[in-house]
Write an enzyme that holds these catalytic residues in place. Structure first.
Site: not given
Ligand code: NAD
Length: 269
Positions: A10-11, A100, A157, A161
């Protein structure tokens, strides 16, 4: 010791960029590969440059197997189905997998956990911040000691989200349920609307607010007769989660294959 080679899943996402910046700032880690889903506008771009750093020659690919072949570890803040598939690949390749992603179903959780028994070193957390994990232990204690009081968890949030309640709110709910030796699934009330009647004793309520660019705010209210306790946490920057993920990664490098949480990393068990 050679640097640990890290692939970022998810870069092109918000946390993907934060993780790329954190890898660059962490001694012992090296960005080896970056990937995103097929069709993502990030494909073909320089991963470091997209994260606001100088270009480093690692282009974002949609070939996940090629990316993982270059790596010892994968950092994954993506989507539930992607994290389940990555856990399988991490097990097959004996990789460290830092997860995460939130919004996972019970079946997703079980599949990711199982990969820990098949050769992957997995650390999964609904929230990678130190403060939040300390908050969870305070919530557990308050829930146990104030056993008759009502518990409500409020989170806010940003407006992009996808899941609700947040993974962190559910983690705090689990801590409260743990403190009372009950199952969260059986006691959770996830939102209220209409004529709901009086509050059922012993339930754990959730309310989710969405708007603007809020990174993450959580409040746990423990309400008793004529007084209430409010425990809260405010995330001010995504680097907080990314730095916690780096800490988990470095810790996992010294562990045998298995499934771990942030409590293991922080020694809070
Ligand atoms: P985002 O939408 O900005 O990024 C997600 C990325 O993952 C996107 O670039 C998307 O294209 C990519 N992706 C989706 N399916 C994929 C696949 N099959 N293969 C590769 N890449 C794929 O979202 P975000 O704000 O970065 O959040 C991402 C996740 O992290 C969410 O579930 C969010 O709730 C979670 N999060 C967790 C924490 C923690 O501390 N655990 C903190 C912040 C966010």
């Amino acid at each position: 010791m050679a640097d640990i080679r890290v692939a970022v899943a998810g870069a092109g996402g918000r946390m993907g960029a934060a993780n790329i910046r954190a890898i660059a700032a962490t001694p012992g880690l090296k960005l080896a590969a970056a990937f995103d889903r097929p069709g993502s506008p990030a494909i073909g771009k320089d991963a470091a440059a997209l994260a606001g750093l100088d270009a480093a020659g690692v282009l974002i690919t949609d070939d996940i197997d090629a990316a993982l072949a270059l790596a010892d570890a994968v950092i994954d803040f993506t989507a539930p189905a992607a994290s389940v598939a990555l856990a399988e690949k991490a097990a097959a390749g004996g990789l460290i997998h830092i997860v995460g992603t939130t919004g996972c179903s019970a079946a997703d959780e079980a599949a990711i956990r199982a990969a820990g028994g098949k050769g992957a070193r997995i650390v999964k957390a609904g929230n990678f911040s130190l403060g939040l994990n300390i908050l969870a232990s305070l919530v557990k204690e308050a829930a146990a000691k104030l056993a008759e009081w009502d518990i409500e968890i409020v989170e806010m949030h940003h407006n992009r989200k996808l899941d609700a309640p947040s993974g962190t709110a559910l983690m705090l709910g689990e801590a409260a349920a743990d403190g009372r030796n009950v199952s969260l699934e059986e006691h959770a009330v996830r939102g209220r609307d209409g004529i709901t009647g009086p509050r059922a004793a012993g339930t754990i309520g959730f309310a989710s607010l969405r708007g603007g660019t809020v990174i993450g705010e959580h409040k746990v209210i423990v309400a008793g007769p004529s007084e209430r306790l409010e425990l809260g946490h405010v995330a001010e920057d995504r680097s907080l989660f990314a730095n916690g993920a780096m800490k988990a990664l470095l810790w996992a490098a010294g562990q045998p294959a298995g499934f771990y949480t942030m409590n293991d990393v922080l020694g809070l068990n």
